[in-house]
Enzyme design. Structure first.
Site, PDB file in Angstrom:
ATOM      1  N   SER A 126       2.994  -3.938   5.453  1.00 27.99           N
ATOM      2  CA  SER A 126       2.263  -5.076   4.878  1.00 27.99           C
ATOM      3  C   SER A 126       1.719  -5.969   5.976  1.00 27.99           C
ATOM      4  O   SER A 126       2.227  -5.991   7.091  1.00 27.99           O
ATOM      5  CB  SER A 126       3.203  -5.905   3.997  1.00 27.99           C
ATOM      6  OG  SER A 126       3.828  -5.102   3.054  1.00 27.99           O
TER       7      SER A 126
HETATM    8  N1  SAH Z   1       8.823  -2.987   4.605  1.00 27.81           N
HETATM    9  C1  SAH Z   1       8.127  -1.823   5.034  1.00 27.81           C
HETATM   10  C2  SAH Z   1       6.974  -1.525   4.111  1.00 27.81           C
HETATM   11  C3  SAH Z   1       6.889  -0.077   3.770  1.00 27.81           C
HETATM   12  S1  SAH Z   1       5.800   0.341   2.468  1.00 27.81           S
HETATM   13  C4  SAH Z   1       7.700  -1.940   6.482  1.00 27.81           C
HETATM   14  O1  SAH Z   1       7.950  -2.989   7.103  1.00 27.81           O
HETATM   15  O2  SAH Z   1       7.159  -0.999   7.030  1.00 27.81           O
HETATM   16  C5  SAH Z   1       6.917   0.577   1.127  1.00 27.81           C
HETATM   17  C6  SAH Z   1       7.896   1.685   1.255  1.00 27.81           C
HETATM   18  O3  SAH Z   1       8.616   1.759   0.028  1.00 27.81           O
HETATM   19  C7  SAH Z   1       7.316   3.075   1.480  1.00 27.81           C
HETATM   20  O4  SAH Z   1       7.810   3.574   2.684  1.00 27.81           O
HETATM   21  C8  SAH Z   1       7.808   3.890   0.298  1.00 27.81           C
HETATM   22  O5  SAH Z   1       8.139   5.229   0.619  1.00 27.81           O
HETATM   23  C9  SAH Z   1       9.035   3.106  -0.111  1.00 27.81           C
HETATM   24  N2  SAH Z   1       9.519   3.320  -1.482  1.00 27.81           N
HETATM   25  C10 SAH Z   1       8.803   3.463  -2.622  1.00 27.81           C
HETATM   26  N3  SAH Z   1       9.639   3.660  -3.667  1.00 27.81           N
HETATM   27  C11 SAH Z   1      10.909   3.651  -3.168  1.00 27.81           C
HETATM   28  C12 SAH Z   1      12.215   3.813  -3.732  1.00 27.81           C
HETATM   29  N4  SAH Z   1      12.414   4.049  -5.039  1.00 27.81           N
HETATM   30  N5  SAH Z   1      13.280   3.733  -2.901  1.00 27.81           N
HETATM   31  C13 SAH Z   1      13.130   3.506  -1.578  1.00 27.81           C
HETATM   32  N6  SAH Z   1      11.929   3.355  -0.979  1.00 27.81           N
HETATM   33  C14 SAH Z   1      10.831   3.420  -1.766  1.00 27.81           C
END
Ligand code: SAH
Length: 281
Positions: A126
């Site tokens: 993000s």
């Molecule tokens: N906070 C992260 C943002 C990653 S984007 C950063 O700093 O990089 C959101 C992430 O949520 C993705 O990697 C995706 O694979 C994960 N995601 C989606 N659904 C999920 C679930 N049910 N359990 C764990 N992770 C999940």
């Protein structure tokens, strides 16, 4: 460590912008997460206990950014403050954590711009403004450090590293093996002892770490999983994107009290979808 003392680095062309399911443990085990039960912590990557490579940092162009990036981060923080981020704990964490270590080397020159960036496997980190906004909502009206925090969606590990500065203990869950591994690699040199990376389906939470003072999700579904509400401590707060009936996502803040929960719907956001189950890719 003043930037003026540092010779110019050709490889550092940084541009400054002007600008609810249920908490069912067996499901978690079936999903291959193995984060519950007696062997739970075997699958927990405690970053502090991992070997530190000879040269701290990331390879290639990012390796030379250490000194210069401090000033660039300070400018990012100034900009965040000008945009309305006020909490000194959040600003200090964002000044500290080196965002350029969490993005691919080809994107390093955009690491401190207020933009979201691809982190692989179709996911994104993000933009700093959104990260800061969510963290501020999480710590608002709370003194000092948060207690235990659960993050859903580790991604590249950037927000997890920030959370580790704001909380006593952080449990961060990722459903994609490739990103779970990438976050572990990114975080290893930082030696963050209070951060636990878990591979599993964050929709069922992580009951063993509950109750949580705070829960934060970086992926949005149609509804908030019941497990998150169940695992939130009384007095705790959850911040997550959630899809409204019109299909558009908005941030929601859930406060849990002895009388139940209150939900506050805030501004529109654009997060990747919350998906169930895990994937080995
Ligand atoms: N906070 C992260 C943002 C990653 S984007 C950063 O700093 O990089 C959101 C992430 O949520 C993705 O990697 C995706 O694979 C994960 N995601 C989606 N659904 C999920 C679930 N049910 N359990 C764990 N992770 C999940």
């Amino acid at each position: 460590m003043k930037p003026v003392d540092v010779p110019p680095r050709p490889g550092f062309p940084l541009r400054m912008p002007s600008g609810f399911g249920k908490a069912i443990a067996p499901k978690l085990i079936a999903a291959g997460a193995r984060v519950t039960g007696p062997a739970a912590l075997k699958n927990t990557q405690k970053v502090a206990s991992m070997p530190v490579p000879g040269v701290p940092g990331v390879p290639g162009v990012a390796a030379g950014l250490g000194l210069d990036s401090q000033a660039v981060r300070a400018r990012m923080v100034q900009k965040l403050a000008a945009q309305g981020v006020q909490d000194s704990r959040v600003l200090a964490a964002m000044a500290q954590v080196e965002r350029h270590r969490f993005v691919d080397s080809a994107l390093v020159n955009q690491a401190y711009e207020d933009t979201s960036l691809p982190i692989g496997l179709g996911q994104t980190i993000s933009k700093p403004n959104v990260v800061a906004r969510m963290l501020e909502l999480l710590v608002k009206d709370r003194d000092g450090k948060l207690g235990r925090v659960m993050e859903i969606g580790t991604g590249c590990g950037y927000q997890a590293a920030l959370l580790a500065q704001l909380a006593a203990e952080v449990y961060s869950i990722e459903r994609l093996r490739g990103l779970h591994d990438k976050a572990r690699d990114n975080l290893r040199p930082l030696r963050v002892g209070n951060l636990h990376l878990l591979f599993g389906d964050g929709m069922v939470g992580y009951a063993k770490g509950a109750p949580y003072a705070a829960i934060i999700a970086a992926a949005g579904g149609e509804a908030l999983p019941q497990a998150w509400i169940d695992q939130l401590a009384v007095g705790g707060r959850l911040v997550a994107p959630v899809q409204g009936t019109n299909g558009a996502q908005a941030l929601v803040v859930v406060d849990k009290t002895v009388h139940g929960t209150t939900q506050t719907l805030l501004e529109a956001v654009h997060f990747v979808p919350l998906k169930s189950g895990t994937s080995q890719t």
